[in-house]
Design an enzyme around this catalytic site. Structure first.
Site, PDB file in Angstrom:
ATOM      1  NE  ARG A  64       1.926  -2.228  -6.478  1.00 16.04           N
ATOM      2  CZ  ARG A  64       1.115  -1.207  -6.228  1.00 16.04           C
ATOM      3  NH1 ARG A  64       0.313  -0.768  -7.187  1.00 16.04           N
ATOM      4  NH2 ARG A  64       1.094  -0.633  -5.038  1.00 16.04           N
ATOM      5  CB  ALA A  86       2.262   3.199  -0.565  1.00 15.84           C
ATOM      6  CD  GLU A  91      -3.791   5.558  -0.304  1.00 17.43           C
ATOM      7  OE1 GLU A  91      -3.919   4.319  -0.402  1.00 17.43           O
ATOM      8  OE2 GLU A  91      -4.280   6.356  -1.125  1.00 17.43           O
ATOM      9  CD  GLU A  95      -5.700  -0.493  -3.890  1.00 20.04           C
ATOM     10  OE1 GLU A  95      -6.862  -0.228  -3.510  1.00 20.04           O
ATOM     11  OE2 GLU A  95      -4.764   0.321  -3.841  1.00 20.04           O
ATOM     12  CD  GLU A 113      -2.798   0.495  -0.240  1.00 20.70           C
ATOM     13  OE1 GLU A 113      -1.834  -0.075   0.333  1.00 20.70           O
ATOM     14  OE2 GLU A 113      -2.695   1.084  -1.326  1.00 20.70           O
TER      15      GLU A 113
END
Length: 208
Positions: A69, A81, A98, A148, A102
């Site tokens: 992040r 999320a 999601e 990701e 993910e």
């Protein structure tokens, strides 16, 4: 007798509203509104809202993901999320999407764990956190990119994950809220869980 503890919806008169800054993902909005007899100006991040998923397997372990992040310069532990950025998409459908994108997972049982305002003084983001159980692989791997692309997945016993919260080793707000809420809900026999499709009246945009 003390009144029940509840957040109180309130809709002031909006004198004017404009986009103060237009970004790639979110805009900054400037509102002038009347409150207690005066006009007040506030700027805030105009957010789409989001969903998050605490996935739990049959052994009581929860799925954590770690990814980079940039604003906080950390690869922090989180839960899956994503944004509610597709017009008209149902929040539950977004959560299922999601979890697949993910973590390459799907679930048979869904419940609302909690609803959260992430930072109500600076943005209008509201997150619905789901508890997903009856977990199984989707059978295919989603092609992830950017931050990701190197997501790390870990199945962790719920109590061990809560210990990480209490020892201040993890810092992601939705993760912390989900873990603490889930352990309390488990202690109460999961009686506090909401239905997967229950209304979401606290979401600033869905409730309009």
């Amino acid at each position: 007798m003390t009144a029940e503890l509840n957040d109180q919806p309130f809709r002031p008169e909006i004198v004017s509203t404009e986009t103060a800054f237009e970004g790639r993902i979110w805009n900054v909005r400037r509102d002038v509104f009347r409150y207690n007899g005066e006009e007040i100006t506030r700027e805030y991040v105009d957010h789409t809202g989001a969903v998050a998923i605490l996935a739990m397997d049959d052994d009581g372990r929860v799925l954590l993901i770690r990814q980079y992040r940039h604003p906080v310069r950390h690869r922090d532990w989180e839960i899956p999320a994503g944004l509610l950025d597709q017009d008209g998409e149902d929040p539950l459908a977004a959560a299922k999407r999601e979890l697949g994108e993910e973590a390459d997972l799907e679930a048979d049982e869904w419940n609302v764990l909690t609803d959260v305002f992430t930072s109500p003084g600076g943005n209008d983001e509201s997150i619905r956190i789901y508890l997903a159980r009856g977990i199984r692989p989707t059978g295919s791997a989603f092609d992830r990119e950017a931050e990701e692309a190197d997501i790390e997945l870990r199945w962790t016993p719920l109590d061990e994950a809560v210990d990480a919260v209490l020892q201040r080793r993890v810092h992601n707000a939705p993760l912390i809220i989900a873990l603490l809420t889930a352990r309390t809900a488990r202690e109460r026999g999961w009686s506090t869980l909401g239905g997967a499709n229950e209304p979401w009246p606290s979401h600033p945009k869905l409730s309009r």
